[in-house]
Structure formats: C-alpha cells, structure tokens
Scaffold this active site. Structure first.
Site, mmCIF file in Angstrom:
data_model
loop_
_atom_site.group_PDB
_atom_site.id
_atom_site.type_symbol
_atom_site.label_atom_id
_atom_site.label_comp_id
_atom_site.label_asym_id
_atom_site.label_seq_id
_atom_site.Cartn_x
_atom_site.Cartn_y
_atom_site.Cartn_z
ATOM 1 N N GLU A 95 -59.938 105.585 46.292
ATOM 2 C CA GLU A 95 -59.814 104.187 46.779
ATOM 3 C C GLU A 95 -61.033 103.744 47.581
ATOM 4 O O GLU A 95 -61.334 102.554 47.528
ATOM 5 C CB GLU A 95 -58.532 104.043 47.617
ATOM 6 C CG GLU A 95 -57.264 104.180 46.818
ATOM 7 C CD GLU A 95 -57.006 105.622 46.330
ATOM 8 O OE1 GLU A 95 -57.466 106.543 47.020
ATOM 9 O OE2 GLU A 95 -56.390 105.802 45.280
ATOM 10 N N ASP B 141 -48.168 107.543 44.157
ATOM 11 C CA ASP B 141 -47.141 108.324 44.857
ATOM 12 C C ASP B 141 -45.869 107.523 45.103
ATOM 13 O O ASP B 141 -45.597 107.061 46.211
ATOM 14 C CB ASP B 141 -47.715 108.858 46.162
ATOM 15 C CG ASP B 141 -48.916 109.757 45.918
ATOM 16 O OD1 ASP B 141 -49.156 110.122 44.739
ATOM 17 O OD2 ASP B 141 -49.622 110.085 46.887
ATOM 18 N N ASP C 197 -58.637 111.392 41.623
ATOM 19 C CA ASP C 197 -57.683 111.025 42.685
ATOM 20 C C ASP C 197 -58.472 110.620 43.937
ATOM 21 O O ASP C 197 -59.685 110.847 44.027
ATOM 22 C CB ASP C 197 -56.794 112.254 42.966
ATOM 23 C CG ASP C 197 -55.604 111.935 43.856
ATOM 24 O OD1 ASP C 197 -55.232 110.755 43.985
ATOM 25 O OD2 ASP C 197 -55.040 112.898 44.424
HETATM 26 O O1 MIG Z 1 -53.010 113.260 49.314
HETATM 27 O O2 MIG Z 1 -53.761 116.102 44.717
HETATM 28 O O3 MIG Z 1 -51.480 110.657 44.010
HETATM 29 O O4 MIG Z 1 -50.705 112.702 42.278
HETATM 30 O O5 MIG Z 1 -50.615 115.308 43.347
HETATM 31 C C1 MIG Z 1 -52.346 113.581 48.137
HETATM 32 C C2 MIG Z 1 -52.547 116.030 45.367
HETATM 33 C C3 MIG Z 1 -53.348 113.840 47.055
HETATM 34 C C4 MIG Z 1 -52.285 112.267 45.577
HETATM 35 C C5 MIG Z 1 -51.974 111.968 44.140
HETATM 36 C C6 MIG Z 1 -50.993 112.978 43.629
HETATM 37 C C7 MIG Z 1 -51.560 114.371 43.769
HETATM 38 C C8 MIG Z 1 -51.920 114.641 45.219
HETATM 39 N N1 MIG Z 1 -52.833 113.610 45.726
#
Ligand code: MIG
Length: 749
Positions: A372, A448, A369
């Site tokens: 980017e 999201d 996660d």
């Molecule tokens: O700033 O890890 O897209 O699936 O549950 C949020 C917490 C960070 C974004 C991900 C989401 C995940 C969440 N993350």
C-alpha cells in the site's frame, strides 16, 4: 481554440479541454502539477472534428457525440449531441495545493466503481477516501479506505452512462452525496485537477477506459483454477502433506501459495533453507502433478548488513529517503526495513532482477503483499510519512503524490522483469494494492476479511466494484481471512467463490486449519463437486478472460450489465453474472435452504434442472446445502470441459443468440483460435452459423453439443444429415448447423 479542444484562461486558473476522440474528453485544471502518466497504457489521440463556438456567457465545444458548455465562471455542462445533459460541474475551487469540485447528481443517478470498497455496489450516499491503506487486523462491511482505490466512477441515469476517471494519485475524498444528497464533492490534496470523461453504453465506457489504462492480459490458464493457501505452509514437508491431502480426497488443485514463512527471517527474495531445503525439487514435483507454486514477496527490505539485497540497494541508492537525505526506515515483518522507490525506473529494473532465481526454480507466480505500502506504527497511518521523497521518474515528488502509485509500480517492475525473464510464459502476479491501470500487470484479492456471513455478503459488491473499475481478476479468501468459519459458512463461501475470477482458499496464522477435508462430510463432498464444476467451467472462464483482453469487460458482472437502462437491476448485489450467460445467486444467510432470485427480463434455464423461467420475475429457488441457484441465459452456448469439450446450447424461443469459444495452449504466446456461433431460432428450426479466427487447428475430431430447452429431432450440417442421440449432437466442424426441434411438445422442455 486548439485543434481538438480549447484552452480557457482566467485570473486564477486555466482549463484545458481536449477531445481525445469524439466520445472521450480530457479536462485539466491548473495550477497544480500534471500527473506522470503511470495509469495510462496508450496515449490514444483520434483525429476528431470539433467546433468551438462562443456563447453569451461562455463557450460551447462540440464533437459528433458530445457537446460541452463551459461558463465564464468555470461551470461545465456535458451533453449529448442532441442537448441532453448527463453531467454538470460547478466551478472548481482551489485551496492551497488542493482542488475540490462539485458535480451535480440527478435524483435517480447511481454511481459505481472507486476500486476496492467494502460498500454497497451503488456507491452513492457515502464518503470514500482514495488513500491505499491496510485496514489492520481484518475488515468488515463499511471499512474505508482499503488497499486499492481507483479514482473513477461510472454513472447510470436515465440519460445514459458515463465514466469519469480522475488522473490524480493524491490523497483524495469522494463524497458521493453524503453531505449533500444531490451532489458529489471530489477533493484532491494536490496536483492538477485532471479527469477523463467517457460517454456511451456501459460496455463502451469500460472498453474506452481500458483501452487507455490497459486491458488485462490473458493469464496462464491454470490461474483460473483453484489455489490453496495458508499463512503459512511452513515447510516443504507441510506442503507435501497438504498436496497429498488433495490427492487422497480426490480434489483438483492448480496452485499452492507460500506465505511469508518460506523466507529466511522474512528477508524478501530469500528462502529458509532449513524448512525448504529442496525448494526447486519441491516445485518440480508439484508441477509434475499439475500444481503451480506461487510465492509471496513484500516490498520492505530488512536492514541487515549481511543481506545482499539490503547491501546492494543501499550501495546503489535504491531506497526511499527522507528530506534530509537519510534513508527512510519503517517496521514490517522482518523488523526495521528500507523500501525500494518504484517511481525510479532504475529501481524497477534492479528489483526485477531478483525474480530471476525464482523463475529459474520454476516458481510460476508472485504474490505482492503489504504494498500500500504498509508499515507497523504505534499511532497514525500505517504507511510512510508524507515527507518521504520519491524520484517520480526524475522530476521528484513526495509520498503524498507517490503513495497510491506504490503498489501499481511494484507490479510494473515485476511484470517488466518477468516478460524478459520468461518470454514464452505469461506472468502471474497477485497484488493487494494498486491503482488505475494495475489490471495490466496483476490480479488482486480482497485482503484480510472477517470470517462472517456479513463479510461473505460484502464480497459480491466488492468484487463487482473492482470489475467496474477496470480490475477484473479478483476474489476473496474463502471462509474469510481472520477467523474460524463454521462448516456451513465455509461451504457457502466456497460455492460463491467457485464462480469468481480468483478462486483461493486462504487463512490467517493462528486460525484453525481450513483445507477442505477438515470440515468432514458433507463439506468435503460439496467442495469436491464445486471444484469439479470449476474445472468443467474452465473453457468458459478462459473465453471470458480472452474477451476481457479485447474489451476490458469484467468476468463478474452486475445484473444491470444485461440492461443498464432498467433501474430494477441497479442495486442488485446479492447475485452476479459470470460473463453474460450465467447468473449466480449465492446463499449468504446462515441456515437458508432456499432464496429469492431476481431474474432479469428474458428466458432463463435452471443450471441444475433445466427448468425454464421467464423474467423479469422474482423466483424462490431451492438451495440445499449442496447447491446454490445458478441460471443460464437462453441463447447461451456454454463451453464446458466434459468429454474433452462439450458446448451446452440453451435453446431460445424466437430470438438470436451468440456463443464464443477461445482456445489456445493455455500459456505463452502461440497460436489460438476463436470460434463464434450465431444462433437464429425460427419456429421449429435453429440455425447456427460458425465463423472462426486464428491459426490453431480445431483440437479433436468434431464438436459435441448438448442441447437444453428442447429435444433435437434432426440435424443437418452444411447440407448433410447427421444422427441425433437424445440431446447430444456430435458434428464435424461446420459453417452452418441446422437443428430441427422435436415437434412433440410432451418431449420438449
Ligand atoms: O500483516 O503474509 O493480506 O493474505 O497472509 C499481514 C501474511 C501480512 C497480509 C495478507 C495476508 C497474508 C499476511 N499478510
């Protein structure tokens, strides 16, 4: 002239044209730095015969498939060997470090691709940015950019199909007919203007593109099952309770995901031992029930002198720096963080070492996660400043160049480590960000999303667009990430997602619980039915996964896949194909209990009732809450996990059909087998010839067919009669199977 192209030099610019094969071209305009070939998996160069001929105002280069004319001023026209123009570019312009060029669009032309987009399937008429970003909070239709851009498009028009891939990771804008209806403007902030152009059929251009940027490897079979997630399951006890809920409610479950709260203070590669005191035991316990554990990892490393990943990384110079040599710091979940520079091969190796204890613990997959990369900012873009330095394999570069590569290379680091750490198992990686080629390493989810009907409708063009960008494994958070779906929205979302490659229930922190039973009845029973259907479909999904390894064809396909020349199919985005056998038309309107479905030309069967249809036709189909319209294309052989394995044969009148079945142990790199069935129906006789490949013996005693569309009267297997019972046919492994159709018309249908 070059052996396979030409170099054209002018006062301000140089253009190199290479025929990488007769149907693949690479054009490179310089000045500007050449890309490091991170997207490229195989640098294929076929021996191609071409001619270079001067013309009155330029040159003409020609292979057996493509003719390209370059004007003295730098305009380029791409044509078929017969001289039909299918792409036309004006001379590109360079402004400072930036390149910009204009590509003419024909009136009927449609454009697809660009990676992950919350846009209509046909991308024409809008402006898109290639700069991977977390849209923040949650997003709905229209948000741009998102987490994963791919600078390519597929063009459909009446003179054929082409795919263009811009091998340039810089910040870019793709204005596809927004400011000028009949032109696309493509601009890159830096680098050489290099692009590949592929010409041929739709399947062919994607096959060629993925041959070069990599085909998606075969996933472990369990990954095609159902994944349950939530931000977060915060303790081992909570995980056990959720899994118990699945058992109590008789719901199949293949994987459970641990979101950021399993870590110790969000420190990547750690485990909170108070809340997960026995993670290895928990993982083993789950695995004993056939449930795999996937854990999240974020790239930011917490600044904490007492934390070994930080210490080591600092000592060894693994983190991105500012131009003055100081390590760049950004804010993410753990607080102030530093960030590995994945463009440095030594950093990739170092990062990969940290997967070892998790692999040893039995963790089956990793969820990447925030890559980017995302940082929390008070204003401006939520990512690194562009001045941040990157190794770029030793040649040096800045974040402007490295930004869009960050997610791709984080996945590469993990993939390369896992191939070594678990040589007998297939890696499973799930990523939010990536770039061209990320399909070699990871699956993706659409991030999201809002919990709205509009976001559900957006899911189809988003997932199809990723597939047409070479990234076949993706899917949404069921119910949307950020909110509280009603039971009806949850059901409808679940039904649609059951046919998508990545099938996961996930929700944001602070949202109401979303395990299937919290909605009570009828949601629970409906969800159970669709979970069971997913399990039954696994042999088909797995076969499609194998096909993707061979051709790059996405599992989820737009309807125009069946006939890219039919403009009636070009904009359909409220339905999709799963493989080429199933047409799925989810219900995406609140309160709807029926919907219209466009059936492309050919014969179709209603999956639920076997009712036959003939397309092209728009049909109004019943869709009570417990069902969504699904059709099977006549001629299909749909392998399903029923009584072991059942091959559902959907009879076709007067034509040929084909079915494929791929089988192996479900993981690892051992023996496999592929069975291909060629059908030919003439009058009252259906002949099926089977060929096989691979060295896995056929599992079980024979083949079980279930016939749809007609009643079998008599069957002959390699010359010997076999008994027929109703619509079921159990036969030994055959070379030729002949089925006579019951001539009594009152019994057919
Ligand atoms: O700033 O890890 O897209 O699936 O549950 C949020 C917490 C960070 C974004 C991900 C989401 C995940 C969440 N993350």
């Amino acid at each position: 002239p070059l052996a396979d192209g030409a170099r054209l030099t002018g006062p301000d610019a140089e253009l190199e044209i290479r025929f990488l094969s007769s149907d693949v071209l690479r054009l490179t305009w310089t000045p500007g730095r050449l890309p490091i070939p991170y997207a490229i998996a195989r640098d294929i160069l076929e021996d191609t015969r071409i001619s270079v001929v001067p013309q009155p105002d330029g040159w003409c280069l020609e292979s057996a498939a493509i003719r390209i004319e370059v004007g003295m001023d730098g305009r380029v026209r791409f044509q078929t060997a017969a001289g039909r123009v299918w792409r036309e570019e004006d001379p590109p312009e360079r402004q400072g470090e930036a390149w910009r060029h204009r590509v003419r669009l024909r009136p009927e032309e449609r454009l697809y691709g660009l990676g992950e987009r919350a846009a209509p399937l046909n991308r024409r008429g809008r402006v898109y940015r290639m700069w991977n970003l977390d849209p923040g909070g949650s997003y709905g239709p229209g948000a741009d950019p998102l987490y994963l851009g791919v600078p390519l498009w597929i063009s459909l028009h009446t003179d054929g199909v082409y795919l263009v891939f811009y091998e340039n990771p810089s910040d870019a804008t793709f204005d596809l007919g927004a400011s000028e209806p009949d032109a696309a403007w493509v601009s890159f902030a830096g680098g050489a203007l290099r692009y590949y152009v592929f010409y041929g059929s739709l399947e062919h251009v994607l096959a060629r593109y993925t041959e070069r940027t990599g085909r998606p490897p075969l996933p472990p079979r369990w990954a095609l099952g159902f994944h349950q997630s939530r931000w977060s399951y915060e303790s081992a006890d909570e995980v056990r309770a959720v899994v118990q809920g699945f058992r109590d409610h008789d719901l199949p479950l293949h994987a459970i995901h641990l979101d950021i709260d399993f870590m110790d203070g969000y420190r990547v590669f750690t485990v909170d031992r108070r809340r997960f005191p026995d993670l290895p035991d928990l993982i083993r316990e789950l695995e004993g029930q056939g449930i795999r554990t996937v854990v999240i990892l974020d790239p930011g490393v917490k600044i904490d002198p007492g934390y070994s990943v930080y210490q080591e990384g600092m000592a060894q110079g693994m983190f991105c720096r500012l131009p003055d040599g100081k390590v760049y710091r950004g804010l993410v979940w753990p607080g102030w963080c530093v960030f590995p520079d994945f463009t440095d091969p030594a950093v990739r190796v170092w990062w990969g070492i940290h997967y070892r204890p998790f692999v040893e613990m039995g963790v089956a997959g990793f969820w990447h996660d925030m890559n980017e990369p995302t940082t929390f900012v008070a204003w401006g873009e939520p990512t690194f400043p562009r001045v941040v330095r990157h190794a770029m394999e030793g040649r040096g570069g800045d974040h402007q160049e490295a930004h869009n590569l960050y997610g791709l290379l984080m996945n590469r680091a993990a993939w390369e480590a896992l191939r070594e750490l678990q040589p007998d198992r297939r890696p499973f990686l799930l990523t939010r960000s990536g770039w061209a080629g990320v399909q070699r390493y990871a699956w993706n989810w659409t991030g999201d999303t809002e919990s709205t009907w509009a976001a559900l409708r957006q899911t189809i063009p988003t997932v199809l667009g990723l597939g047409l960008s070479g990234i076949p494994y993706t899917g949404p958070d069921i119910g949307g990430f950020s909110g509280a779906p009603t039971a009806e929205l949850f059901i409808r979302w679940f039904q649609a997602a059951a046919f998508m490659p990545f099938f996961r229930n996930h929700a944001a922190k602070g949202t109401p619980r979303r395990e299937p039973w919290v909605f009570g009845e009828p949601a629970l029973s409906i969800v159970r039915e669709f979970l069971r259907l997913r399990v039954r479909l696994l042999p088909y999904l797995y076969t499609l996964a194998w096909e993707a390894t061979q051709t790059g064809a996405p599992l989820l396909r737009p309807l125009f896949w069946l006939d890219p020349k039919d403009p009636a199919l070009w904009e359909i985005e409220d339905a999709f194909l799963l493989g080429s056998s199933l047409l799925v038309a989810p219900v995406m309107e609140e309160g709807a209990r029926s919907r219209k479905v466009f059936l492309p030309s050919g014969e179709w069967y209603d999956f639920w009732s076997d009712q036959p249809f003939v397309g092209p036709e728009v049909v109004e189909v019943e869709a009570p809450l417990e069902r969504i319209p699904v059709f099977v294309r006549a001629g299909s052989i749909l392998p399903m996990a029923e009584d072991g394995l059942t091959l559902h044969l959907y009879g076709l009148p007067g034509r040929e059909g084909e079915g494929i079945l791929y089988q192996d142990s479900g993981d690892g790199f051992g023996p496999y087998r592929v069975d291909r069935f060629h059908e030919r129906r003439q009058e009252g006789t259906l002949r099926i010839r089977r060929t096989e490949e691979g060295d896995l013996p056929w599992p079980g005693d024979g083949l079980r067919f279930q016939i749809h569309g007609f009643i079998p009267a008599h069957a002959v297997v390699d010359g010997r009669s076999v008994p027929v019972e109703g619509r079921a046919l159990i036969v030994p492994l055959f070379e030729e199977l002949i089925v006579e159709v019951d001539p009594d018309p009152s019994r057919t249908g």
